[in-house]
Design a protein around this motif. Structure first.
Motif, mmCIF file in Angstrom:
data_model
loop_
_atom_site.group_PDB
_atom_site.id
_atom_site.type_symbol
_atom_site.label_atom_id
_atom_site.label_comp_id
_atom_site.label_asym_id
_atom_site.label_seq_id
_atom_site.Cartn_x
_atom_site.Cartn_y
_atom_site.Cartn_z
ATOM 1 N N LYS A 161 5.752 -1.135 -3.044
ATOM 2 C CA LYS A 161 5.159 -0.851 -1.745
ATOM 3 C C LYS A 161 6.063 0.093 -0.943
ATOM 4 C CE LYS A 161 2.872 -5.375 -1.487
ATOM 5 N NZ LYS A 161 2.790 -6.663 -0.740
ATOM 6 N N PRO A 162 5.487 0.929 -0.083
ATOM 7 C CA PRO A 162 6.311 1.856 0.707
ATOM 8 C C PRO A 162 7.134 1.128 1.767
ATOM 9 C CG PRO A 162 4.011 1.981 1.369
ATOM 10 C CD PRO A 162 4.045 1.110 0.148
ATOM 11 N N ASN A 163 8.220 1.770 2.156
ATOM 12 C CA ASN A 163 9.059 1.302 3.265
ATOM 13 C C ASN A 163 9.649 -0.091 3.043
ATOM 14 O OD1 ASN A 163 8.378 3.701 4.718
ATOM 15 N ND2 ASN A 163 6.449 2.735 5.331
ATOM 16 N N SER A 170 11.785 -8.220 -2.592
ATOM 17 C CA SER A 170 11.433 -9.325 -3.481
ATOM 18 C C SER A 170 10.229 -8.920 -4.328
ATOM 19 C CB SER A 170 11.094 -10.583 -2.673
ATOM 20 O OG SER A 170 9.829 -10.441 -2.038
ATOM 21 N N VAL A 171 9.808 -9.814 -5.199
ATOM 22 C CA VAL A 171 8.644 -9.525 -6.051
ATOM 23 C C VAL A 171 7.379 -9.318 -5.217
ATOM 24 C CG1 VAL A 171 9.573 -10.709 -8.071
ATOM 25 C CG2 VAL A 171 8.221 -11.990 -6.403
ATOM 26 N N ASN A 172 7.386 -9.774 -3.984
ATOM 27 C CA ASN A 172 6.226 -9.579 -3.109
ATOM 28 C C ASN A 172 6.049 -8.116 -2.718
ATOM 29 O OD1 ASN A 172 5.627 -12.356 -3.066
ATOM 30 N ND2 ASN A 172 7.099 -12.704 -1.415
ATOM 31 N N ASP A 173 7.067 -7.297 -2.966
ATOM 32 C CA ASP A 173 6.992 -5.863 -2.661
ATOM 33 C C ASP A 173 6.522 -5.049 -3.868
ATOM 34 O OD1 ASP A 173 7.996 -5.938 0.058
ATOM 35 O OD2 ASP A 173 9.932 -6.491 -0.825
ATOM 36 N N ILE A 174 6.065 -5.738 -4.914
ATOM 37 C CA ILE A 174 5.634 -5.090 -6.155
ATOM 38 C C ILE A 174 4.127 -5.236 -6.335
ATOM 39 C CG2 ILE A 174 5.812 -5.182 -8.683
ATOM 40 C CD1 ILE A 174 8.693 -6.141 -8.334
ATOM 41 N N GLU A 175 3.493 -4.170 -6.774
ATOM 42 C CA GLU A 175 2.052 -4.178 -7.066
ATOM 43 C C GLU A 175 1.824 -3.700 -8.502
ATOM 44 O OE1 GLU A 175 0.527 -1.507 -4.123
ATOM 45 O OE2 GLU A 175 0.374 -3.083 -2.585
#
Length: 280
Positions: A161-163, A170-175
């Motif tokens: 994810k940007p920014n 964390s893994v929550n910033d991965i798509e």
């Protein structure tokens, strides 16, 4: 008369106390101190310094204490408390983000030999084996998790994810990208132990080296950008002290370069730019 003598003695005593206090402050703030405490996280950076840097500094009359912390997040607060003078554990990216968040001013004194991460697997011999649903493990600390995710992003396996923040990644910033992978976080030191349980693991290079394995044997080896290479950190106020200059000189010396290059365990480490003129 007696009362006047008491007053005079009191003034003398006060002056002595003030002068003693000034002497203590002078000693505490002295830039030519000969005792240095350096902080480290878990890994073999402490071994590099113990065998390669400490002997250089001892020749100059320094007494060096090496302090290893069980968790990396404990190290920078130790700077603020005055418990350590320098550290060898963090990247420029993390240091600058921490400075901004906590309103302190650590600076990079010198580059350290830095271990790149690598994508590794016991179950798969090639990247072409990747499929939806496969388990990929990353370090659970934000900086190394982001570095590992960048490797996967460059392969096209995921999107970040940007920014995103270096301090909270964390893994929550991965798509998902090409594949829908099961991305899991694990303690960085456990990465190699998971190779029989997951499909792929991104492992920090210092753990690979400490296990007697070659970093270059990974399926992908990170070309660590400058901002993610390990630096020697000090506080801005200490940058021009003599001990900091001597510490920097030791890290950039041919003697230290020769030591690191002589140890097979450090094959694959990214060398400081200052070593470029030293023949191998």
């Amino acid at each position: 008369m007696f009362k006047q003598k008491i007053i005079n003695l009191s003034l003398v005593a006060t002056a002595i106390i003030v002068l003693a206090g000034c002497g203590d402050n002078k000693e505490k703030d002295s830039s030519d101190k000969k005792q240095i405490t350096i902080g480290f996280g878990v890994g073999n950076y402490i071994d590099q310094v113990d065998k390669g840097i400490v002997p250089i500094l001892e020749k100059k009359g320094y007494q060096v204490t090496l302090r290893q912390f069980s968790q990396n997040r404990q190290i920078n607060p130790a700077f603020e408390e005055g418990a350590i003078d320098a550290s060898v554990n963090q990247s420029r990216a993390y240091m600058e983000a921490y400075n901004q968040k906590n309103n302190i001013n650590m600076v990079a004194l010198a580059d350290s030999p830095s271990a790149p991460q690598s994508l590794r697997s016991n179950k798969h011999k090639t990247l072409d084996d990747v499929q939806d649903g496969m388990i990929v493990a990353l370090s659970n600390d934000p900086v190394n998790a982001e570095r590992g995710a960048r490797i996967l992003e460059q392969l096209g396996w995921i999107k970040i994810k940007p920014n995103v923040s270096t301090l909270s990644f964390s893994v929550n910033d991965i798509e998902p990208a090409k594949y829908k992978l099961d991305i899991r976080e694990t303690d960085a030191a456990q990465g190699l132990r998971l190779l029989d349980d997951v499909d792929f693991v991104v492992v920090n290079g210092n753990y690979v080296a400490s296990a007697g394995q070659r970093i270059a044997d990974g399926l992908v080896v990170e070309n660590s950008p400058l901002e993610h290479r390990v630096v020697v950190s000090v506080l801005q106020k200490d940058l021009d002290t003599q001990w900091a200059k001597d510490l920097k000189e030791a890290f950039e010396s041919k003697e230290y370069a020769d030591y690191i290059r002589s140890q097979r365990i450090y094959d694959g480490f990214i060398e400081p730019a200052a070593w470029a003129n030293y023949s191998k």
